[in-house]
Design an enzyme around this catalytic site. Structure first.
Site, short mmCIF file in Angstrom:
data_model
loop_
_atom_site.label_atom_id
_atom_site.label_comp_id
_atom_site.label_asym_id
_atom_site.label_seq_id
_atom_site.Cartn_x
_atom_site.Cartn_y
_atom_site.Cartn_z
N CYS A 2 -64.85 30.29 -28.56
CA CYS A 2 -66.13 30.64 -29.15
C CYS A 2 -66.54 32.07 -28.78
O CYS A 2 -66.17 32.58 -27.73
CB CYS A 2 -67.21 29.67 -28.68
SG CYS A 2 -66.76 27.94 -28.90
N ARG A 27 -61.17 35.38 -32.69
CA ARG A 27 -61.08 34.29 -31.74
C ARG A 27 -60.97 32.94 -32.44
O ARG A 27 -60.62 31.94 -31.82
CB ARG A 27 -62.32 34.30 -30.83
CG ARG A 27 -62.47 35.59 -30.06
CD ARG A 27 -63.87 35.72 -29.46
NE ARG A 27 -64.04 34.89 -28.30
CZ ARG A 27 -63.78 35.26 -27.05
NH1 ARG A 27 -63.29 36.46 -26.80
NH2 ARG A 27 -63.99 34.44 -26.04
N TRP A 74 -65.93 27.25 -32.23
CA TRP A 74 -64.75 26.46 -32.56
C TRP A 74 -64.97 25.09 -31.95
O TRP A 74 -65.15 24.95 -30.76
CB TRP A 74 -63.48 27.11 -32.01
CG TRP A 74 -62.26 26.45 -32.54
CD1 TRP A 74 -61.64 26.70 -33.73
CD2 TRP A 74 -61.55 25.38 -31.93
NE1 TRP A 74 -60.57 25.86 -33.89
CE2 TRP A 74 -60.49 25.03 -32.80
CE3 TRP A 74 -61.68 24.67 -30.74
CZ2 TRP A 74 -59.59 24.02 -32.52
CZ3 TRP A 74 -60.78 23.65 -30.45
CH2 TRP A 74 -59.75 23.35 -31.34
N ASN A 98 -69.70 28.90 -24.47
CA ASN A 98 -68.25 28.86 -24.65
C ASN A 98 -67.67 28.13 -23.45
O ASN A 98 -67.96 28.49 -22.31
CB ASN A 98 -67.68 30.28 -24.73
CG ASN A 98 -66.18 30.27 -24.95
OD1 ASN A 98 -65.60 29.26 -25.32
ND2 ASN A 98 -65.55 31.41 -24.71
N GLY A 99 -66.88 27.08 -23.67
CA GLY A 99 -66.30 26.34 -22.57
C GLY A 99 -66.51 24.84 -22.72
O GLY A 99 -66.86 24.36 -23.80
N GLU A 478 -39.44 29.08 -15.74
CA GLU A 478 -40.41 29.96 -16.37
C GLU A 478 -40.76 31.13 -15.46
O GLU A 478 -40.90 32.27 -15.93
CB GLU A 478 -41.67 29.16 -16.73
CG GLU A 478 -42.82 29.98 -17.30
CD GLU A 478 -42.51 30.69 -18.61
OE1 GLU A 478 -43.37 31.48 -19.04
OE2 GLU A 478 -41.42 30.47 -19.19
N LYS A 482 -40.12 35.01 -16.58
CA LYS A 482 -41.19 36.01 -16.64
C LYS A 482 -40.82 37.24 -15.83
O LYS A 482 -41.05 38.38 -16.25
CB LYS A 482 -42.51 35.42 -16.12
CG LYS A 482 -43.23 34.54 -17.09
CD LYS A 482 -43.79 35.37 -18.26
CE LYS A 482 -44.01 34.48 -19.46
NZ LYS A 482 -42.78 34.07 -20.15
N GLU A 485 -38.15 39.24 -17.64
CA GLU A 485 -38.62 39.85 -18.89
C GLU A 485 -39.34 41.17 -18.67
O GLU A 485 -39.13 42.12 -19.41
CB GLU A 485 -39.57 38.88 -19.61
CG GLU A 485 -38.90 37.76 -20.36
CD GLU A 485 -39.93 36.89 -21.06
OE1 GLU A 485 -39.75 36.62 -22.27
OE2 GLU A 485 -40.92 36.46 -20.42
N HIS A 501 -25.54 22.92 -3.97
CA HIS A 501 -24.37 22.88 -4.85
C HIS A 501 -24.00 24.27 -5.39
O HIS A 501 -23.40 24.38 -6.46
CB HIS A 501 -24.62 21.92 -6.01
CG HIS A 501 -24.84 20.50 -5.57
ND1 HIS A 501 -23.82 19.66 -5.23
CD2 HIS A 501 -25.98 19.81 -5.37
CE1 HIS A 501 -24.30 18.49 -4.85
NE2 HIS A 501 -25.62 18.55 -4.93
N LYS A 601 -41.87 40.38 -29.93
CA LYS A 601 -42.77 39.24 -29.83
C LYS A 601 -42.28 38.07 -30.67
O LYS A 601 -42.34 36.92 -30.25
CB LYS A 601 -44.18 39.66 -30.27
CG LYS A 601 -45.23 38.56 -30.09
CD LYS A 601 -45.42 38.21 -28.62
CE LYS A 601 -46.43 37.11 -28.42
NZ LYS A 601 -46.45 36.63 -27.02
#
Length: 606
Positions: A2, A27, A74, A98-99, A478, A482, A485, A501, A601
């Site tokens: 929002c 948004r 939203w 908002n939240g 992940e 990151k 990247e 191992h 992207k």
């Protein structure tokens, strides 16, 4: 996510509010509204749909005032109707928000017991009623606002008008961003610098827990303890693209900080906050599905692995996850009773699209978990599951990853319920856990200074190992991805049980080992792996939670303590520290964070 704007101005406010809200359309929203002080009396105009609908209402019913608040909503609590659109008014108070107010149901019950009547299905309305209740008890507006904030649990940004106080707007931040704009004889609050851009380039950003009251000439900012504080005023560059970064050096940093908002939006799309039940769009019956096939690339593939852990454990439904670029070339055996899920932020990833079409050609039902609902994958799917996290500019995915994981978490709960593996009470509990995630992610982001200190030494390493067990194994993958990247440091993620191992041969005094280990059923074994690493001179960065810190073996070089959370949302809460570590290592090395070399992207070719 929002959008919020508040103005204490010298000229008619309605058009200016709408102008600012137009800058927040990126948004995403499904209704909009404004409220203003008209001769000391609150009036509002609201409309579902796009801002042009609100403009038509204002043309028919003008608002003539110089102080007001505006909002693009939203929908989270309640359908996107006029009655649920912001601002919400109770007595002398108008609020935009908002939240998610996590404890709104109990607050609403308490207020209804006192005779308060609610006009909407939203969580926001309880804020207006609480402030008005405190005003009626004799508190001054700022004290009534603070007393209300002390009752709220959750992540929120707020802007508030009190009828009669014609030249004042109050605001608060706990998670979602809120900025204060300094003008010439007028003041502003807004969701970000972009919202304030039409009026001023002098902006201060509230910190978590801050609240503020603005009038024509000043802003008084207070911290969570009520102490008057100063936040630095920054002069924003004219470029809207740069301005959209707000208080951040890079889009990636901003998008890491956007995650409480982004996950709040995702979760709200897939759970009913009033009934605490899941609501997964589409007519897929998980009780009749014999297997799920997930295809994805890069970070989306790792999100799929987390989905596998959650869905198999909770719903007892087999899940296969494969790298899309390899999938169709090995001609896998598939059957029509399975569900194919493609995960792609852009919805245009060429390898994922090709693998998805392969599944469809085998007669499988298909679902697209995407951020772009107009994309090719979304258009070709039987069912679309948008992640609703908003535009992601940084090449290295952050908020899209956590939004994908948040959606898969809700999906796991829904599948478990449909397949009779959990009862309604457990579904209710798990939905409440999901609703806690935005607040806990915000707390996890607050570890940034501790992580920044670690990054100085990690940036000197040639190699870094990440270890984890259970769902923390995909998180180790992940974290390593990151770091590779954006910092160009070689990094690998391993299941901690695989340490003996092979990977233990890489352990030496020059190699940082990041161990992800919340205090869960895997903790004891993770602690043993930590001891093995330290016995060989490994420099351990231990990311855990408060109970894990108390039970960890002595000798970790650094301990990062994330907030305690339910295992369901641990991947969401532990995402921020590993993202921030990669980010600050890359900054330390002077790398191009938002556009790392050789990467794009959206990968639209094989």
């Amino acid at each position: 996510m929002c959008g919020i704007i508040g103005i204490v101005g010298k000229s008619p406010v309605a058009g200016r509010l709408v102008e600012s809200l137009k800058r927040l359309e990126y948004r995403g929203y499904d209704s909009a509204g404004v409220a203003a002080q008209v001769n000391g009396v609150l009036e509002r105009r609201r409309a579902p749909g796009k801002l042009r609908e609100l403009e038509a209402v204002l043309e028919r019913q003008p608002l003539v005032a110089a102080t007001g608040i505006g909002h693009t909503r939203w929908a989270t609590h309640g359908a996107p109707t006029e009655r649920n659109a912001h601002p919400h008014i109770a007595g002398r108070v108008a609020v935009v928000h908002n939240g998610i107010i996590e404890n709104f149901a109990e607050l609403r019950a308490e207020l209804e017991a006192k005779g308060r009547v609610f006009a909407s299905d939203t969580d926001t309305e309880v804020v207006a009623h609480l402030i008005d209740e405190n005003l009626n008890a004799g508190l001054e507006p700022l004290a009534a606002f603070k007393a209300t904030l002390d009752r709220l649990s959750g992540a929120y940004a707020l802007a508030v008008l009190v009828g009669g106080d014609t030249d004042v707007v109050m605001g608060a931040r706990n998670g979602p961003p809120l900025a204060v704009g300094y003008g010439d004889g007028e003041m502003f609050v807004g969701s970000d610098g972009l919202a304030l851009g039409p009026f001023t380039n002098r902006v201060a950003y509230l910190e978590d827990g801050d609240y503020v009251i603005i009038d024509h000439g000043s802003a008084r900012i207070f911290d969570a303890g009520g102490a008057l504080v100063e936040r630095p005023i920054k002069t924003l560059p004219a470029s809207a693209a740069v301005m959209e970064k707000g208080n951040y050096r890079h889009f990636m940093e901003k998008e890491i900080h956007d995650q409480p908002e982004g996950c709040q939006r995702t979760i709200a799309a897939y759970v009913d906050t009033l009934t605490t039940r899941t609501k997964i769009p589409g007519d897929i019956d998980f009780a009749k599905i014999d297997r799920i096939q997930i295809v994805a690339c890069g970070t989306a593939y790792i999100a799929g692995l987390l989905g596998k852990y959650l869905i198999e454990r909770m719903a007892d439904l087999p899940v296969d996850v494969e790298v899309a670029s390899e999938f169709r070339y090995r001609e896998p055996a598939l059957n029509a009773g399975s569900l194919a899920i493609a995960i792609s932020q852009s919805g245009e990833t060429a390898d994922t699209l090709a693998a998805f079409r392969y599944c469809q050609a085998k007669g499988m039902q298909s679902a697209a978990l995407v951020n772009t609902v107009e994309s090719t994958i979304a258009r070709e799917a039987d069912v679309i599951w948008p992640i609703h996290c908003g535009p992601e500019i940084g090449v290295a995915s952050t908020k899209a990853f956590t939004a994908q994981v948040a959606m898969l978490s809700a999906l796991a709960v829904a599948a478990a319920r449909q397949r009779g593996k959990i009862d309604e009470a457990e579904e209710n509990r798990l939905v409440r856990v999901l609703l806690e995630a935005p607040r806990l992610i915000a707390e996890s982001i607050n570890l940034e200074e501790a992580v920044r200190a670690i990054a100085v030494d990690v940036s000197k390493a040639r190699d870094v190992l990440y270890l984890g067990r259970g769902p923390m194994y995909p998180m180790a993958l992940e974290g390593a991805l990151k770091l590779k990247e954006i910092s160009y440091i070689h990094a690998e993620g391993y299941a901690a049980g695989e340490l003996k191992h092979g990977p233990i041969a890489l352990v030496d005094e020059a190699t940082p080992i990041v161990i992800l280990a919340p205090f869960d059923s895997y903790f004891e074994k993770s602690a043993s792996n930590m001891s093995e690493v330290m016995a060989r001179g490994g420099q351990v960065v231990f990311i855990t939670d408060p109970e894990g810190e108390r039970n960890a073996p002595a000798g970790a070089r650094v301990v990062v303590t994330a907030p305690k959370c339910d295992p369901l949302i641990a991947p969401l809460v532990f995402s921020a520290p590993i993202q921030l570590l990669a980010y600050h290592v890359a900054v330390q090395k002077g790398a191009d964070v938002d556009q790392p070399r050789n990467l794009a992207k959206s990968v639209t070719v094989e």
